[in-house]
Design an enzyme around this catalytic site. Structure first.
Site, PDB file in Angstrom:
ATOM      1  N   ARG A 110     -43.201   0.930 -18.623  1.00 56.91           N
ATOM      2  CA  ARG A 110     -44.490   1.552 -18.276  1.00 56.91           C
ATOM      3  C   ARG A 110     -45.466   0.392 -18.060  1.00 56.91           C
ATOM      4  NH1 ARG A 110     -47.656   6.721 -20.638  1.00 56.91           N
ATOM      5  NH2 ARG A 110     -46.097   7.629 -19.258  1.00 56.91           N
ATOM      6  N   HIS A 137     -45.105   8.041 -10.896  1.00 56.88           N
ATOM      7  CA  HIS A 137     -44.543   8.515 -12.178  1.00 56.88           C
ATOM      8  C   HIS A 137     -43.329   9.392 -11.865  1.00 56.88           C
ATOM      9  CE1 HIS A 137     -44.300   9.313 -16.313  1.00 56.88           C
ATOM     10  NE2 HIS A 137     -45.377  10.040 -16.520  1.00 56.88           N
ATOM     11  N   GLN A 140     -41.706  11.926 -14.414  1.00 57.49           N
ATOM     12  CA  GLN A 140     -42.509  13.127 -14.642  1.00 57.49           C
ATOM     13  C   GLN A 140     -42.191  14.200 -13.601  1.00 57.49           C
ATOM     14  OE1 GLN A 140     -45.008  13.666 -17.159  1.00 57.49           O
ATOM     15  NE2 GLN A 140     -44.551  15.722 -16.424  1.00 57.49           N
ATOM     16  N   ASP A 228     -53.926  17.137 -13.250  1.00 60.45           N
ATOM     17  CA  ASP A 228     -53.737  15.975 -14.132  1.00 60.45           C
ATOM     18  C   ASP A 228     -55.124  15.483 -14.509  1.00 60.45           C
ATOM     19  OD1 ASP A 228     -52.655  13.807 -15.511  1.00 60.45           O
ATOM     20  OD2 ASP A 228     -52.197  12.637 -13.707  1.00 60.45           O
ATOM     21  N   CYS A 266     -48.927  17.338 -16.593  1.00 56.56           N
ATOM     22  CA  CYS A 266     -48.009  16.375 -17.218  1.00 56.56           C
ATOM     23  C   CYS A 266     -48.418  16.032 -18.645  1.00 56.56           C
ATOM     24  CB  CYS A 266     -47.901  15.115 -16.366  1.00 56.56           C
ATOM     25  SG  CYS A 266     -49.417  14.146 -16.272  1.00 56.56           S
ATOM     26  N   ARG A 294     -39.019  16.642 -20.074  1.00 57.01           N
ATOM     27  CA  ARG A 294     -38.940  15.190 -19.904  1.00 57.01           C
ATOM     28  C   ARG A 294     -37.621  14.684 -20.498  1.00 57.01           C
ATOM     29  NH1 ARG A 294     -43.551  12.235 -19.204  1.00 57.01           N
ATOM     30  NH2 ARG A 294     -42.052  10.555 -18.864  1.00 57.01           N
TER      31      ARG A 294
HETATM   32  N1   CP Z   1     -46.863  12.729 -19.202  1.00 58.72           N
HETATM   33  C1   CP Z   1     -46.685  11.519 -19.790  1.00 58.72           C
HETATM   34  O1   CP Z   1     -46.124  10.596 -19.217  1.00 58.72           O
HETATM   35  O2   CP Z   1     -47.138  11.477 -21.073  1.00 58.72           O
HETATM   36  P1   CP Z   1     -47.287  10.162 -21.962  1.00 58.72           P
HETATM   37  O3   CP Z   1     -48.395   9.333 -21.362  1.00 58.72           O
HETATM   38  O4   CP Z   1     -47.636  10.684 -23.326  1.00 58.72           O
HETATM   39  O5   CP Z   1     -45.990   9.411 -21.939  1.00 58.72           O
HETATM   40  N1  NVA Z   2     -52.357   9.996 -14.301  1.00 57.94           N
HETATM   41  C1  NVA Z   2     -52.215   9.761 -15.720  1.00 57.94           C
HETATM   42  C2  NVA Z   2     -50.886  10.280 -16.183  1.00 57.94           C
HETATM   43  C3  NVA Z   2     -50.656  10.136 -17.667  1.00 57.94           C
HETATM   44  C4  NVA Z   2     -49.281  10.592 -18.072  1.00 57.94           C
HETATM   45  C5  NVA Z   2     -52.370   8.290 -16.025  1.00 57.94           C
HETATM   46  O1  NVA Z   2     -51.840   7.459 -15.282  1.00 57.94           O
HETATM   47  O2  NVA Z   2     -53.031   7.961 -17.026  1.00 57.94           O
END
Ligand code: CP
Ligand code: NVA
Length: 310
Positions: A110, A137, A140, A228, A266, A294
């Protein structure tokens, strides 16, 4: 040596591969119905395999679901934040990739910058999985599509409305649309529009992806409505975003314009901003199934990366 199976962006894969992963996820999920969450799947496709996870940003779902997924596949996981690693003190991405390739069987990252995941994958001799970047992502969206298909059948021919910021999660929906044959209508303010390269790529693949400013226009007749956060991790213009995105809140009145649609998010949600409590906690919300999925979707992504399927 054959090239590792990276899972970095959905557009780099083909529809048949995404379909294979989705069907494997459905089969695995069904087979373990009623089992305790730590029991290993009968075929243990990740037996003797180790996944490492590197986090540059916060996470609840991605972190726990990948760890649980590896356990259910019969493997194990090593988790670290990048700031705890020498990466956080300036060791290069390439050197880190070379070292971890000698120690583990796959790496999930990440990252703040998508380019860093690409750089890691250039050097890594083991599969690299994108666990969210500023640009996309993909894991997701695999869970989202699994959730939609569980409740509404094949996503092919369905219409998905994206409402709000044209962000990283939206981009992965754009990537998937032409590959799986669904229509995507994106409603966003012009300042926070979706990625134009992603839109052009989808158009080049004859994808039905359109962008508009009016959330009602996007939601009218749609099968699924997706929201989101308006402020993603790394965004610095918090106040400007809240102001520009205010007309994009998903409430029951907006949901009523859909074709008896379901709601996805998400998570984490900012209740009272992009979605009301009534929608998120209401009967049209699939957000909690989506969070659980997930695990199921990523198990099959991992199985594919390890060469156990496909
Ligand atoms: N939706 C998602 O990726 O959640 P987290 O940021 O908690 O991993
Ligand atoms: N769009 C959000 C998704 C979090 C899972 C972010 O990048 O923070």
């Amino acid at each position: 040596m054959t090239a590792p199976r990276h899972f970095i962006d959905l557009w780099k894969l083909d529809g048949a591969t995404l379909r294979l992963i989705l069907e494997d996820a459905k089969t695995r999920k069904t087979a373990r119905k009623g089992w305790p969450k730590g029991r290993v799947d009968a075929d243990a496709p990740a037996k003797d395999h180790v996944l490492s996870m590197i986090f540059q940003k916060n996470s609840t779902r991605t972190r726990f679901s990948f760890d649980a997924a590896m356990r259910q596949l019969g493997g194990s996981a090593i988790i670290s934040t990048s700031s705890d690693m020498q990466l956080g003190r300036g060791e290069t991405i390439e050197d880190t990739a070379k070292v971890l390739s000698r120690m583990v069987d796959a790496v999930m990252i990440r990252a703040n910058s998508h380019a860093d995941v690409e750089r890691f994958a250039q050097v890594s001799t083991v599969p690299v999985i994108n666990g969210l970047t500023d640009k996309s992502h993909p894991c997701q969206i695999m869970a989202d599509i699994l959730t939609i298909e569980e409740h509404r059948g094949d996503i092919g021919g369905k219409t998905i409305a994206w409402v709000g910021d044209g962000n990283n999660v939206c981009s992965s929906f754009i990537h998937a649309a032409p590959l799986l044959g669904f229509e995507l209508k994106i409603a966003c303010p012009s300042v926070y529009h979706a990625d134009l390269h992603d839109l052009a790529r989808a158009a080049g693949l004859n994808g039905k992806v359109t962008m508009m400013e009016d959330p009602k226009e996007a939601v009218r007749g749609s099968d699924v409505v997706v929201a989101d956060t308006w402020v993603s991790m790394g965004d610095t213009d918090h106040d400007e975003r809240l102001k520009a995105l205010e007309p994009y809140q998903v409430d029951d009145a907006l949901m009523d314009l859909s074709n008896d649609g379901v709601f996805l998010h998400c998570l984490p949600a900012h209740r009272g901003e992009e979605v009301t409590d009534a929608v998120l906690d209401g009967p049209r919300s699939l957000a909690w199934d989506e969070a659980e999925n997930r695990i199921h979707a990523q198990k099959s992504v991992l199985a594919w990366c390890f060469g156990a399927i496909g």
